[in-house]
Design a protein around this motif. Structure first.
Motif, PDB file in Angstrom:
ATOM      1  N   LYS A 210       0.165  41.590  26.634  1.00  0.00           N
ATOM      2  CA  LYS A 210       0.341  40.756  27.646  1.00  0.00           C
ATOM      3  C   LYS A 210      -0.430  39.492  27.713  1.00  0.00           C
ATOM      4  CE  LYS A 210      -1.083  44.340  30.610  1.00  0.00           C
ATOM      5  NZ  LYS A 210      -1.280  45.162  31.729  1.00  0.00           N
ATOM      6  N   GLU A 211      -1.599  39.512  27.170  1.00  0.00           N
ATOM      7  CA  GLU A 211      -2.300  38.053  26.993  1.00  0.00           C
ATOM      8  C   GLU A 211      -1.324  37.108  25.890  1.00  0.00           C
ATOM      9  OE1 GLU A 211      -6.123  36.468  24.720  1.00  0.00           O
ATOM     10  OE2 GLU A 211      -6.196  38.795  25.158  1.00  0.00           O
ATOM     11  N   LEU A 212      -0.695  37.798  24.783  1.00  0.00           N
ATOM     12  CA  LEU A 212       0.131  37.032  23.873  1.00  0.00           C
ATOM     13  C   LEU A 212       1.094  36.343  24.914  1.00  0.00           C
ATOM     14  CD1 LEU A 212       0.780  36.394  20.700  1.00  0.00           C
ATOM     15  CD2 LEU A 212       2.243  38.339  21.370  1.00  0.00           C
ATOM     16  N   ASP A 217       4.530  29.645  25.460  1.00  0.00           N
ATOM     17  CA  ASP A 217       5.772  28.715  25.806  1.00  0.00           C
ATOM     18  C   ASP A 217       6.821  29.244  25.502  1.00  0.00           C
ATOM     19  OD1 ASP A 217       4.242  26.638  27.339  1.00  0.00           O
ATOM     20  OD2 ASP A 217       3.398  26.514  25.319  1.00  0.00           O
ATOM     21  N   VAL A 218       6.927  29.938  24.159  1.00  0.00           N
ATOM     22  CA  VAL A 218       8.261  30.580  23.764  1.00  0.00           C
ATOM     23  C   VAL A 218       7.730  31.926  23.210  1.00  0.00           C
ATOM     24  CG1 VAL A 218      10.063  30.276  21.838  1.00  0.00           C
ATOM     25  CG2 VAL A 218       8.957  28.433  23.117  1.00  0.00           C
ATOM     26  N   ALA A 240       4.478  39.426  32.350  1.00  0.00           N
ATOM     27  CA  ALA A 240       3.207  38.349  32.316  1.00  0.00           C
ATOM     28  C   ALA A 240       3.802  37.123  31.564  1.00  0.00           C
ATOM     29  CB  ALA A 240       2.361  39.116  30.838  1.00  0.00           C
ATOM     30  N   LEU A 241       5.026  37.054  31.397  1.00  0.00           N
ATOM     31  CA  LEU A 241       5.822  35.866  30.919  1.00  0.00           C
ATOM     32  C   LEU A 241       5.892  34.876  32.232  1.00  0.00           C
ATOM     33  CD1 LEU A 241       8.855  36.975  29.355  1.00  0.00           C
ATOM     34  CD2 LEU A 241       6.819  35.985  28.035  1.00  0.00           C
ATOM     35  N   ARG A 242       5.072  33.448  31.738  1.00  0.00           N
ATOM     36  CA  ARG A 242       5.129  32.512  32.950  1.00  0.00           C
ATOM     37  C   ARG A 242       6.593  31.862  33.223  1.00  0.00           C
ATOM     38  NH1 ARG A 242       3.062  28.396  30.738  1.00  0.00           N
ATOM     39  NH2 ARG A 242       2.496  29.253  28.838  1.00  0.00           N
ATOM     40  N   PRO A 243       6.928  31.576  34.136  1.00  0.00           N
ATOM     41  CA  PRO A 243       8.194  30.903  34.585  1.00  0.00           C
ATOM     42  C   PRO A 243       8.613  29.825  33.789  1.00  0.00           C
ATOM     43  CG  PRO A 243       7.407  31.591  36.783  1.00  0.00           C
ATOM     44  CD  PRO A 243       6.232  31.723  35.725  1.00  0.00           C
ATOM     45  N   GLY A 244       9.488  29.790  33.253  1.00  0.00           N
ATOM     46  CA  GLY A 244       9.995  28.815  32.198  1.00  0.00           C
ATOM     47  C   GLY A 244       9.597  29.088  30.585  1.00  0.00           C
ATOM     48  N   THR A 245       8.926  30.276  30.349  1.00  0.00           N
ATOM     49  CA  THR A 245       8.759  30.665  29.144  1.00  0.00           C
ATOM     50  C   THR A 245      10.119  31.079  28.477  1.00  0.00           C
ATOM     51  OG1 THR A 245       6.804  31.533  29.574  1.00  0.00           O
ATOM     52  CG2 THR A 245       7.540  32.239  27.684  1.00  0.00           C
TER      53      THR A 245
END
Length: 337
Positions: A210-212, A217-218, A240-245
């Motif tokens: 999750k930290e990874l 960004d990709v 856990a992925l941020r929007p836009g990743t």
């Protein structure tokens, strides 16, 4: 009428190797590699590609060994083939999603794969997907041809963080390419394998998935499909992925828990490039086809001229080893059950 290529057809004393179907761009390298079977086995190759199960089984009738290129072997197909077939060489690395290992062992069929045949091919294709998501060249081409000169803003990769899940041959090749773009590279540290490989490739290991994901960004998936990796990425990790990743998978769909990726992508804030799916070919009613921001390709990351040469030669070497009493690239060995 289908073109059939045969070697040593008059040597009926030799065992028969069937190649029931093959991609057109693999015919020539296969013919070159088949010289390795001179005096060992005769070959019957059909120079076309089919996904029809009955046709595949019919073409393999009477064979002692089969080379399988891009075809999922169902349990029914395997039972029919096992009437004579004792060895199957698959043109790929992660064959666990192509055949039931337990059933093959039960039916006394050796299963072989090929290894590190397409590290460069898959890594380059991974970046083709990443670049398409970031720079949208395909969209821009279509818009220009439609008379639209406005263009769009895009994402610069330099300075961004690429997270890799699966730091083997392909993952390491992806890391080198990413660093050429000026990206910072992280990778999931599973606790297995030498830790020195991260230092050698200037990659930051992160043990918590999750930290990874949260720091990337990709994200690019390169895990093999084995018992312990099936469904290893679930909703918690994807959330856990941020929007836009950007999310790219050129490994196996089954690495992700069923339904988890579709559920995450349906939020519409994660662009993704996918080359692998739970069901292949991808059904025409797949929900993935209706989600904007996705780039979907038909499981072709592994196909290149160099990979074709490596793959076809290894398939033939697997078969030759079997008939000569050796072992090469064996993933299911009934003798060790």
């Amino acid at each position: 009428m289908n073109q059939i290529y045969e070697t040593q057809a008059d040597r009926t004393d030799l065992p028969l190797v069937a190649i029931p179907c093959v991609f057109e761009d693999m015919v020539a390298p296969l013919k070159d590699a088949l010289a390795l079977l001179d005096g060992i086995a005769r070959v019957r190759m059909f120079e076309d590609y089919t996904l029809d199960a009955n046709t595949f089984v019919e073409r393999a009738q009477g064979a002692d060994a089969v080379i399988v290129i891009g075809v999922h072997i169902s349990d029914d197909m395997l039972r029919a083939l096992a009437n004579t077939v004792r060895c199957m060489a698959f043109g790929g690395t992660g064959v666990a999603s192509y055949i039931d290992f337990d059933l093959a062992r039960e039916l006394n069929v050796r299963v072989c794969n090929v290894r590190h045949y397409g590290d460069a091919a898959v890594a380059e294709f991974t970046f083709a997907l990443i670049l398409e998501l970031a720079r949208r060249v395909g969209d821009l081409d279509r818009e220009l041809r439609a008379g639209d000169w406005n263009g769009v803003s895009s994402v610069e990769l330099a300075g961004k963080t690429l997270a890799i899940v699966g730091f083997g041959g392909i993952g390491q090749t992806v890391a080198r390419i990413a660093q050429g773009f000026g990206m910072h590279v992280t990778a999931w540290n599973s606790g297995r394998g030498p830790r020195e490989r991260y230092t050698e490739h200037n990659v930051t290991p992160i043990a918590d998935m999750k930290e990874l994901f949260a720091s990337a960004d990709v994200v690019s998936i390169h895990m093999p499909l084995v018992g312990g990796t099936r469904g290893m990425i679930g909703s918690a990790e994807l959330d856990a992925l941020r929007p836009g990743t950007m999310f790219v998978n050129t490994a196996r769909a089954e690495i992700i828990a069923p339904g988890a990726l579709v559920k995450r992508l349906e939020r519409g804030d994660i662009p993704a490039g996918l080359d692998v799916y739970y069901q292949e070919p991808l059904p025409t009613d797949s929900p993935l086809l209706d989600i904007p921001g996705l780039v979907l390709t038909p499981h072709v990351a592994w196909r290149s001229d160099g990979a074709n040469r490596n793959l076809t030669r290894q398939c033939v070497e697997d078969i030759a080893a079997y008939f000569e009493g050796g072992k090469k690239n064996v993933v299911v060995d009934p003798d060790e059950a």
